[in-house]
Design an enzyme around this catalytic site. Structure first.
Site, short mmCIF file in Angstrom:
data_model
loop_
_atom_site.label_atom_id
_atom_site.label_comp_id
_atom_site.label_asym_id
_atom_site.label_seq_id
_atom_site.Cartn_x
_atom_site.Cartn_y
_atom_site.Cartn_z
N ARG A 13 0.55 -0.91 0.03
CA ARG A 13 0.02 0.28 -0.68
C ARG A 13 0.90 1.60 0.22
O ARG A 13 1.22 1.86 -0.94
CB ARG A 13 -0.84 0.15 1.26
CG ARG A 13 -1.87 0.83 1.18
CD ARG A 13 -2.06 2.68 1.21
NE ARG A 13 -1.06 2.65 2.75
CZ ARG A 13 -0.53 3.58 3.40
NH1 ARG A 13 -0.87 4.77 2.76
NH2 ARG A 13 -0.87 4.11 5.06
N ASP A 14 1.40 1.84 1.57
CA ASP A 14 2.62 2.76 0.99
C ASP A 14 3.43 3.03 0.55
O ASP A 14 3.58 4.04 -0.22
CB ASP A 14 2.22 3.29 2.23
CG ASP A 14 3.17 4.84 3.25
OD1 ASP A 14 4.15 5.35 1.70
OD2 ASP A 14 3.09 4.60 3.79
N HIS A 205 4.50 5.02 12.50
CA HIS A 205 4.92 4.49 10.76
C HIS A 205 5.61 5.72 10.53
O HIS A 205 5.46 6.97 10.67
CB HIS A 205 3.41 4.98 11.21
CG HIS A 205 3.20 4.98 9.48
ND1 HIS A 205 2.55 4.10 8.12
CD2 HIS A 205 3.10 5.50 7.56
CE1 HIS A 205 2.26 4.24 7.00
NE2 HIS A 205 3.38 4.89 7.16
N HIS A 207 8.03 7.33 8.45
CA HIS A 207 9.40 7.33 6.97
C HIS A 207 10.65 7.80 7.67
O HIS A 207 11.02 8.10 8.22
CB HIS A 207 8.26 8.96 6.14
CG HIS A 207 6.56 8.50 5.10
ND1 HIS A 207 6.54 7.66 4.03
CD2 HIS A 207 5.83 7.60 6.37
CE1 HIS A 207 6.06 7.44 3.90
NE2 HIS A 207 4.95 6.56 5.25
N CYS A 238 4.16 9.45 -0.21
CA CYS A 238 2.68 9.70 0.19
C CYS A 238 2.69 10.72 -1.42
O CYS A 238 3.08 12.10 -1.25
CB CYS A 238 2.28 10.92 1.01
SG CYS A 238 0.28 10.91 0.72
N ASN A 247 8.80 4.62 3.60
CA ASN A 247 8.52 4.34 5.58
C ASN A 247 10.16 3.02 5.39
O ASN A 247 10.52 2.92 4.92
CB ASN A 247 7.45 3.18 5.14
CG ASN A 247 6.24 2.88 4.96
OD1 ASN A 247 5.54 2.82 3.84
ND2 ASN A 247 5.57 4.01 6.02
#
Ligand code: HMG
Ligand code: MG
Length: 302
Positions: A13-14, A205, A207, A238, A247
């Site tokens: 996803r990310d 979370h 990055h 993002c 990430n």
């Protein structure tokens, strides 16, 4: 210091949401399968958002259905509103994540509404999820700085975390979306949030834009946080966070944890295989320091 850590894998996803090179649905499914086979039992596999906003996450329903045969794994998907919730449920989602921001600037850029409006959008999602027996995770972006609004006060993060918690989110994932945090700031923020709600229900979370993510995670572990979001190979970013890179890499997290005597259940060799496969499709080597070191070591040995 936390002695047991749960890793939530973000790669599909990310990791893929900001990639320019299109990745087929089949390859996305194979990526998830490979990550689970490597021992990553919780994987965020897609996002039920506007395909105009994030085309990379289109067909997340096909991905979620495509991995439904995989046993002993939990799959998460992002939902920004009821429309996303409907689609996620229709595809069989059992855990969904809503995502808010600690700053007005990022909320507007990312989901086209104010923070307060986003909470109003989440309320019916949470209510329906409760009735459906679906668990809801809550993200807060920009907890250590915003690309639009700059400094973020720990209290703003703590207040929003409480709001999501009161709405019924079982876990709050605190996102350093643009990777600007440093350990003492991360600690201050985590202390402010854990003064309000149980540290067992917080996730980090982070990055890794400025290379601080591992140090920040370590600071958070010292505060007792036991859940880490990371992405295979350090993929990610993002589309609405200018300058943000991926990430923290799962390989880097696993290497650090294993080195500290904390078992992760992750098979590094298999994880590296999954990372190299997707890196090949994207046409560039993984940014993970550990993956790079292990790949170089293999090359020397060959
Ligand atoms: P909006 O414009 O406010 O919503 O967008 P709207 O209700 O007015 O709808 C506009 C259009 O989107 C309509 O389509 C809707 O049908 C459609 P049109 O009539 O123009 O053809 N739409 C949807 N389509 C599919 N699924 C949906 C959906 N909802 C509306 N759920 C919206 C609001 C949130 C939808 C939009 O802004 C959006 O999709 N944004 C993308 C947000 C995103 O995915 N960002 C990246 C993930 S967040 C992240 O990376 C941070 C995180 O990793 C933590 C961290 O690092 O900090 C989680
Ligand atoms: Mg993120």
């Amino acid at each position: 210091m936390s002695s047991h850590i749960r890793i939530i894998e973000m790669g599909p996803r990310d990791g893929l949401q900001n990639e320019k090179t299109p990745v087929s649905v089949e390859a996305r499914i194979a990526f998830v399968e490979a990550l689970v086979a490597a021992g990553l039992r919780t994987v965020e596999v897609g996002a039920f958002v506007s395909p105009k906003a994030v085309p990379q996450m289109a067909s997340s329903d096909v991905v979620l259905r495509g991995v439904s045969h995989v046993r002993d794994a939990e799959f998460h998907v992002l939902v920004p509103n009821e429309k996303g919730y409907d689609a996620a449920r229709a595809a069989g989602a059992k855990v969904v994540s809503v995502f808010a921001a600690a700053s007005e600037g990022f909320s507007r850029a990312n989901i086209n509404c104010s923070v307060a409006e986003s909470i109003e959008r989440f309320k019916p999602v949470l209510a329906r999820a409760k009735a459906d027996g679906v668990r809801v995770r809550g993200y807060i972006s920009c907890v250590l700085g915003c690309p639009f609004d700059g400094e973020i006060k720990p209290k703003a993060v703590a207040d929003l975390a409480m709001t999501l918690w009161d709405l019924g989110c079982y876990e709050i994932s605190l996102g350093d979306t643009i990777g600007v945090g440093t350990p003492l700031k991360a600690r201050e923020m985590l202390r402010a949030v854990s003064a309000e709600l149980p540290v067992a229900n917080l996730a980090m979370h982070f990055h890794d834009t400025y290379g601080q993510a591992l140090a920040n995670l370590y600071a958070g572990m010292e505060e007792g946080v036991r859940v880490i979001d990371s992405a295979a190979g350090g993929l990610g970013g993002c589309p609405y966070a200018p300058g943000a890179t991926g990430n923290v890499a799962t390989e880097d997290v696993v290497y650090m944890l294993e080195g500290m005597g904390i078992a992760t259940g992750v098979d590094m060799e298999r994880l590296l295989g999954a990372t190299n496969e997707i890196a090949g499709l994207l046409g560039r080597p993984p940014v993970s320091r550990v993956a790079s070191a292990l790949n170089a070591k293999k090359k020397r040995a060959a």
